[in-house]
Design a protein around this motif. Sequence first.
Motif, short mmCIF file in Angstrom:
data_model
loop_
_atom_site.label_atom_id
_atom_site.label_comp_id
_atom_site.label_asym_id
_atom_site.label_seq_id
_atom_site.Cartn_x
_atom_site.Cartn_y
_atom_site.Cartn_z
N LYS A 125 1.57 5.09 3.58
CA LYS A 125 0.24 4.79 3.05
C LYS A 125 0.35 4.43 1.58
O LYS A 125 1.16 4.95 0.83
CB LYS A 125 -0.67 6.00 3.18
CG LYS A 125 -1.16 6.25 4.57
CD LYS A 125 -2.17 7.37 4.57
CE LYS A 125 -2.74 7.61 5.93
NZ LYS A 125 -3.71 8.71 5.90
N LYS A 126 -0.52 3.50 1.17
CA LYS A 126 -0.59 3.16 -0.24
C LYS A 126 -1.30 4.28 -0.99
O LYS A 126 -2.28 4.84 -0.51
CB LYS A 126 -1.36 1.86 -0.44
CG LYS A 126 -0.63 0.63 0.01
CD LYS A 126 -1.44 -0.59 -0.35
CE LYS A 126 -0.70 -1.84 0.04
NZ LYS A 126 -1.47 -3.04 -0.29
N PRO A 127 -0.82 4.60 -2.17
CA PRO A 127 -1.52 5.64 -2.94
C PRO A 127 -2.87 5.10 -3.42
O PRO A 127 -3.04 3.90 -3.63
CB PRO A 127 -0.59 5.93 -4.12
CG PRO A 127 0.28 4.72 -4.24
CD PRO A 127 0.37 4.13 -2.87
N ALA A 128 -3.81 5.99 -3.56
CA ALA A 128 -5.14 5.60 -4.02
C ALA A 128 -5.06 5.13 -5.47
O ALA A 128 -4.29 5.66 -6.27
CB ALA A 128 -6.10 6.77 -3.90
N ALA A 129 -5.82 4.09 -5.78
CA ALA A 129 -5.83 3.57 -7.15
C ALA A 129 -6.51 4.57 -8.06
O ALA A 129 -7.54 5.17 -7.69
CB ALA A 129 -6.56 2.24 -7.18
#
Length: 143
Positions: A125-129
């Motif tokens: 998963k991409k980390p949250a901005a």
Amino acid sequence: MFNDIGGLELVTIVVLAILVFGPDKLPKVIQDVTGFIRKIRAFSDSAKQDIRSELGPEFKDFEFEDLNPKTFIRKQMGENEDLKELRSSFDLRKELNEVTDAVNGREPESTPTAAAASTGPDLLKKPAAPAPEARTPFDADAT
């Protein structure tokens, strides 16, 4: 010896040989080439026998084909049961689908093995901005 030569390539070689040497000299050239190949094979066989006799009786089952790294690895890995188990448990299509989903930003399909294996953070998963106020200021002169 020439396992990777196809029919068309063989015909091309024969036609070129006829054009270069001519139909009169071609039988003599073929005899010379086959005699040369026989001499090379005889020299190679005698060299192998000399090496085997010099190595002694402890290397009686030594094969020169084992010196090829690819053959050696196949021979060593073929006898390993762990490798067979690893091959049977590895599903390349599933792994490629998971990587494709991660690249495209889609959630991977939930499977029982994936749920059991996810004890730590999900690295796909991409980390949250971060929030705009939490970002560090950009200084163009510092870079």
